[in-house]
Design an enzyme around this catalytic site. Structure first.
Site, short mmCIF file in Angstrom:
data_model
loop_
_atom_site.label_atom_id
_atom_site.label_comp_id
_atom_site.label_asym_id
_atom_site.label_seq_id
_atom_site.Cartn_x
_atom_site.Cartn_y
_atom_site.Cartn_z
N LYS A 15 0.86 -1.20 0.00
CA LYS A 15 0.00 0.00 0.00
C LYS A 15 0.89 1.23 0.00
O LYS A 15 1.88 1.30 0.73
CB LYS A 15 -0.87 -0.07 1.26
CG LYS A 15 -1.32 1.24 1.82
CD LYS A 15 -1.46 1.20 3.34
CE LYS A 15 -0.19 1.66 3.99
NZ LYS A 15 -0.26 2.23 5.31
N ILE A 114 4.19 0.46 4.41
CA ILE A 114 3.52 0.03 3.18
C ILE A 114 2.56 -1.13 3.47
O ILE A 114 2.13 -1.83 2.54
CB ILE A 114 4.52 -0.32 2.05
CG1 ILE A 114 5.61 -1.28 2.53
CG2 ILE A 114 5.12 0.95 1.47
CD1 ILE A 114 6.55 -1.73 1.40
N SER A 118 -1.03 -5.98 6.74
CA SER A 118 -2.44 -5.83 6.34
C SER A 118 -2.67 -6.50 4.99
O SER A 118 -3.70 -7.17 4.78
CB SER A 118 -2.81 -4.36 6.25
OG SER A 118 -2.57 -3.70 7.46
N ALA A 119 -1.74 -6.32 4.07
CA ALA A 119 -1.86 -6.94 2.74
C ALA A 119 -1.85 -8.46 2.86
O ALA A 119 -2.62 -9.15 2.19
CB ALA A 119 -0.70 -6.48 1.84
N ASP A 151 -6.34 -0.99 8.22
CA ASP A 151 -5.92 -0.95 6.81
C ASP A 151 -6.32 -2.21 6.03
O ASP A 151 -6.16 -2.25 4.81
CB ASP A 151 -4.40 -0.83 6.71
CG ASP A 151 -3.91 0.57 7.06
OD1 ASP A 151 -4.75 1.46 7.24
OD2 ASP A 151 -2.69 0.75 7.15
P1 ATP Z 1 0.85 -0.12 8.93
O1 ATP Z 1 1.19 0.95 7.94
O2 ATP Z 1 -0.38 -0.92 8.62
O3 ATP Z 1 0.98 0.28 10.37
P2 ATP Z 1 3.43 -1.14 8.42
O4 ATP Z 1 3.58 -1.17 6.95
O5 ATP Z 1 4.14 -0.01 9.10
O6 ATP Z 1 1.94 -1.22 8.77
P3 ATP Z 1 3.67 -4.02 8.76
O7 ATP Z 1 4.78 -4.55 7.92
O8 ATP Z 1 2.30 -4.27 8.31
O9 ATP Z 1 3.94 -2.47 9.05
O10 ATP Z 1 3.91 -4.60 10.24
C1 ATP Z 1 3.42 -4.03 11.41
C2 ATP Z 1 3.60 -5.04 12.54
O11 ATP Z 1 2.64 -6.09 12.36
C3 ATP Z 1 4.95 -5.76 12.56
O12 ATP Z 1 5.89 -5.10 13.38
C4 ATP Z 1 4.62 -7.12 13.12
O13 ATP Z 1 4.76 -7.11 14.53
C5 ATP Z 1 3.13 -7.33 12.85
N1 ATP Z 1 2.82 -8.39 11.87
C6 ATP Z 1 2.01 -9.42 12.06
N2 ATP Z 1 1.89 -10.18 10.96
C7 ATP Z 1 2.67 -9.62 10.02
C8 ATP Z 1 2.98 -9.94 8.67
N3 ATP Z 1 2.43 -11.00 8.04
N4 ATP Z 1 3.84 -9.13 8.00
C9 ATP Z 1 4.37 -8.04 8.62
N5 ATP Z 1 4.12 -7.70 9.90
C10 ATP Z 1 3.27 -8.48 10.61
#
Ligand code: ATP
Length: 301
Positions: A15, A114, A118-119, A151
């Site tokens: 995203k 990104i 959530s994806a 998200d």
């Molecule tokens: P957002 O913008 O939705 O806050 P982000 O892009 O900053 O998310 P993500 O990579 O989605 O961050 O990860 C956020 C947290 O979710 C991670 O630190 C981890 O603890 C947890 N998590 C749980 N499952 C997953 C997964 N499949 N992939 C990544 N992170 C995950």
């Protein structure tokens, strides 16, 4: 119900928040109210759901270049398994059908703005909807998605969308240009979303006014986006100064129309005229960074 016996795979695209305005805070829980235009990039994780005879519950295997960042965490907390359990409960799927192996190929950096988690959750819901032969309409999957994270509903369709509320209110995006390139770059430093919101200073922004007819080309889109912001950028730079270096490097790329941070960082993006220009430009960024260049995952809303 008409279950599919073979494995089912779904891509989980990154995203990108083209702008992100913080409008205020929700009374009941203090969560931040947002206005954001979101697109999905061709950079993806992959989720594969494989029937697993002899087991009774979903299990998770993680591989790929970014898998290491997740290995320190309890797999039961992974959004892939949480999504599988939520859908099994909602659809009343028990053993043996609920016994699936979920193979996550992790290519998107974790905690990087990104929305990889959530994806992955949304891709799991789509994959299991097919594997279990549910055939649920998108709105019903979005209902399950909402319980997994703000998200996640937007990631079900993975098409350009305007996000409101705390991220869960979805409205149509104006039409995106037919050709649009994106470069993504991350300094390989994780940023926790709550920390960035906590460090944000200053007041709140107004929602953006967007042209109803959308944009014919990337130049027009970049011109309108230049009047908008990511309100989390200053806080993210304060917590993680290399974000400023990434933004400067993106702005210096030939053909860069606009550079901005996505979500709560640290990943930043550059808009380019088309996918080929973006792919070539990404090669010029430091190899020590996570970098990607290409087009949108799906351009139509
Ligand atoms: P957002 O913008 O939705 O806050 P982000 O892009 O900053 O998310 P993500 O990579 O989605 O961050 O990860 C956020 C947290 O979710 C991670 O630190 C981890 O603890 C947890 N998590 C749980 N499952 C997953 C997964 N499949 N992939 C990544 N992170 C995950």
């Amino acid at each position: 119900m008409n279950p599919v016996a073979a494995a089912v795979g779904e891509a989980a695209p990154a995203k990108v928040n083209l702008y992100l305005h913080v409008l205020g805070r929700r009374g009941e829980d203090g969560y931040h109210l947002l206005d954001s235009l979101v697109v999905f990039a061709g950079a993806t994780d992959q989720v594969e759901a494989v029937p697993a005879a002899g087991r009774i519950a979903p299990s998770l295997e993680v591989e790929g270049p970014e898998a290491g960042a997740l290995s320190v965490e309890d797999p039961a907390r992974n959004l892939v398994l949480r999504a599988a359990r939520a859908l099994a409960q909602e659809a009343r799927i028990g053993a043996p059908a609920a016994a699936v192996t979920l193979r996550l190929t992790k290519r998107l950096p974790v905690a990087s703005g990104i929305g990889g988690g959530s994806a992955d959750a949304a891709a799991t819901l789509r994959a299991l909807d097919r594997l279990w032969g549910l055939g649920w309409p998108r709105a019903r999957l979005e209902g399950v998605a909402r319980r997994l994270g703000a998200d996640v509903p937007a990631c079900i369709a993975a098409r350009p969308v305007r996000m409101g509320g705390v991220g869960e209110v979805l409205a149509p995006s104006p039409r995106m240009p037919a050709r649009l390139g994106l470069v993504l770059a991350n300094p390989r430093l994780p940023l926790a979303t709550p920390a960035v919101f906590g460090a944000r200073a200053g007041g709140f922004s107004a929602p953006a006014t967007l042209p109803e007819a959308g944009w014919r080309d990337a130049v027009g889109l970049a011109r309108d986006l230049a009047t908008l912001r990511n309100d989390l950028e200053p806080a993210a730079i304060g917590l993680c100064p290399p974000v400023a270096e990434v933004l400067a490097a993106l702005r210096a790329l030939p053909g860069c129309l606009l550079a901005r941070m996505s979500g709560s960082g640290a990943t930043c993006f550059a808009l380019m005229a088309d996918a080929a220009a973006a792919a070539a430009a990404a090669e010029r960024l430091p190899r020590a960074w996570w970098r990607w260049g290409g087009g949108l995952y799906a351009a139509t809303a």
